[in-house]
Design a protein around this motif. Sequence first.
Motif, PDB file in Angstrom:
ATOM      1  N   SER A   1       0.594  -1.375   0.217  1.00 21.38           N
ATOM      2  CA  SER A   1      -0.024   0.162  -0.105  1.00 21.38           C
ATOM      3  C   SER A   1       0.902   1.168  -0.045  1.00 21.38           C
ATOM      4  N   SER A   2       0.928   1.963  -0.713  1.00 19.75           N
ATOM      5  CA  SER A   2       1.320   3.536  -0.753  1.00 19.75           C
ATOM      6  C   SER A   2       1.341   4.506   0.572  1.00 19.75           C
ATOM      7  N   PHE A   3       0.346   3.615   1.927  1.00 19.66           N
ATOM      8  CA  PHE A   3       0.300   4.963   2.908  1.00 19.66           C
ATOM      9  C   PHE A   3      -0.269   3.579   3.819  1.00 19.66           C
ATOM     10  N   PRO A   4       0.303   3.770   4.969  1.00 20.95           N
ATOM     11  CA  PRO A   4       0.280   2.887   6.269  1.00 20.95           C
ATOM     12  C   PRO A   4      -0.889   3.202   6.066  1.00 20.95           C
ATOM     13  N   VAL A   5      -2.229   2.244   6.670  1.00 19.03           N
ATOM     14  CA  VAL A   5      -3.299   2.196   7.467  1.00 19.03           C
ATOM     15  C   VAL A   5      -3.359   2.165   8.479  1.00 19.03           C
TER      16      VAL A   5
END
Length: 754
Positions: free
Chosen positions: A675-679
């Motif tokens: 994923s491009s960003f953390p969640v």
Amino acid sequence: MKTRRQFIKISAAGAGAAAIGLHALDVKGLSILGKDSGYGPASDEELTPYPTYCEVCFWKCAAWAYVDKRGRIRKVIGNEDDPHCNGRLCPRGTGGVGMYYDEDRLKHPLIRETRPDGSPYFRKASWDEALDLMAEKMNKLRMEHGPECLALFSHGTGGKMISHLVKAFGSPNISAPSFAQCRGPREVGFTATFGEDVMSPERTDIRDTKCLVLIGSHIGENMHNGQIQEMSHAIENGATIITVDPRFSTAASHSKYWLPIKPATDIALLLAWIHVIIYENLYDKDYVQKYTYGFEELKEHVKNNTPEWAYGITTIEPEVIRRTAREMAAAAPATLVHPGRHTTWYGDDTQRSRAIAILNAILGSWGRRGGFYNPEKVHLPSYPHPPFPKPKRSWKDAYPPEKYNLVTEVLSTGICDATIPNPDLDCHLRGWIVYGTNLMASLPDQQKTLEAISHLDFLVVIDTMPMDITGYADIVLPECTYLERYDMLRTSPHREPVLALRMPAAKPKYDTKPNWWIAKQLAKRLGLEEYFAWNNIEELLDWQLKKIGSSLEEMKRVGVKKFKREYDDLFFLEGLPDYEFNTNTGKIELYSTSLEYEGHDPLPKYTPHPEPPEGYYRLNYGRAPMHTFSRTTNNHNLYDLMSENSVWINPKVADLWEIKNGQYIWLKNQDGIISSFPVKVRVTERIRWDSVYMVHGFGHTDKKLTRAFGRGASDSELVTKVAIDPVMGGTGMRVNFVTFIKENPRRKREEVES
Ligand code: SF4
């Protein structure tokens, strides 16, 4: 990969001064929002209401936009005469005004340019310049390759005008991701069974049902306004709700039964229910005898699909399967096994929808109160125009002739396939217009979408907001929001035929224009004026309305107008022994002759699907009540309600991985995509241990969306694998698995590289 064109995505950095300007304006914009967007004091007497219908989702609830004396939109509230909403909007509809006030909106036409060093950027352009360029590219394509090499992806009401233009141009390639990525399997499955599809809004009589069965259908999270109101009504009246979902959804929390099924095994449960209802003699015998075809074949087919057989597959106990089947039969025919909406899961989705349709059929619910009603719509005449040219080719040429013959709409993924050059074909699609849909989030397999884009001669995006897809465009045309424009009248089917008007409540902000104006201007430049023979849309709407005994003036006063039904029989099978269905046999086809003819299973079968590899979990995605796909995450009103998504993880799994509630992690799928960003993690018992869940539409990569950029993770990015439905080409997307990364994987890579 060899590409025909430079297609590097233009990010905020590429947009140069424009991006810096947007960032600076945002702070100012937010302060203006507080004052202007409808939350300051103003009595109704000081406000003027303008009729509209909401465009925040496809339900299209009719509403009134209230405007103060200074021309500022102060609030949007539901129109009480509208059966879609009964005067009540959902949070997104109420907050929809945030689209109008959003400072990140597309503000003027943009044209892609290339710097001497080869890097792309967007240049601000005038409308004349942008439309001239678009018409020049379309004309060139028409002359060199034929008009059929153009395709339109469209979502929302405004797409109708652009569709009209594309048909007049001579292309049949008009597609909406809402078919192949969403409701297509149920339309094909129900049509194969009943000869008619489910329609939108769905023809489900939830209001009067006594037993509602939801299989992966998240009413309450997917805020389909009228359905939610009807479900509350049904619950108040004592209806039994049965929810089948690996997740304890909002609907599950209102249910008498929650069946936390093992993902990908729904057909096994459906066959077991059919088995119980047939072999315990609980089916509607008169109905089955009068209206259906193939009962004996069905009975034989499910002979061995006992609850005990299904238990080993679904993990639902036999006694629960029997008890729920008996509940359904006891309430029949007022039992509704909901057809769902987003039905593209595992690739055998038409067959799952067929199993749902068959279950409804043997319970006798189609055409009966508390089951499926017979909707009607207002038929508006078309403004006179020459016949559309007959296309010589279509997207379907990319497939063998026998493929997808039961498909009723153009497949959006089929447009991608037809854009990628094929040595067996002498041409491929070369121009795309993308209207109101963020293809990077709405289509699976982003790499394939990007490959298709790389083979285009041109890509035009028409939208209100910058989206991930905007960055790949050659020309960007900024549309005004639904609160600033007329659109075609809403004619969606319902219990009574009903019309709704949308008119502008405010002048278009910035240098934005409505779709009808864009289409008409392009038609002029392409020599297609005869297809848009009206002077402006008011003239067109008034002409249509006068033909059916109303007028634009009347609609401006009432917003919504109901008409008399042509046929009285809302529940059309009551007392009608000779009704002929639009199928090959004239009957409800439990055994589908059309599927058999096309070489598919005439009766649905359970087929096992791949399991997650060790350390991976099935990626399930869904909706939140305050957002519509990826389109609303930057809306400041709705952002305030939910600014990022989270990934739901079962506590046992979280313990195993030593992951804490609230911790941020990255997700990596089976193909190594991270994923491009953390969640953010949400540790919850509400999800099975073998799955994770997240709300769709987050993780925007376009920095011009100043609020939504980098917030949460994008499920679309992780859906790199699809299971294609052999019947209708839908893309089953719940076949992806993810694992967890606890440290920033990109920082590690940067450290190694440095
Ligand atoms: Fe708008 Fe909500 Fe109605 Fe959808 S359900 S049209 S978002 S009010």
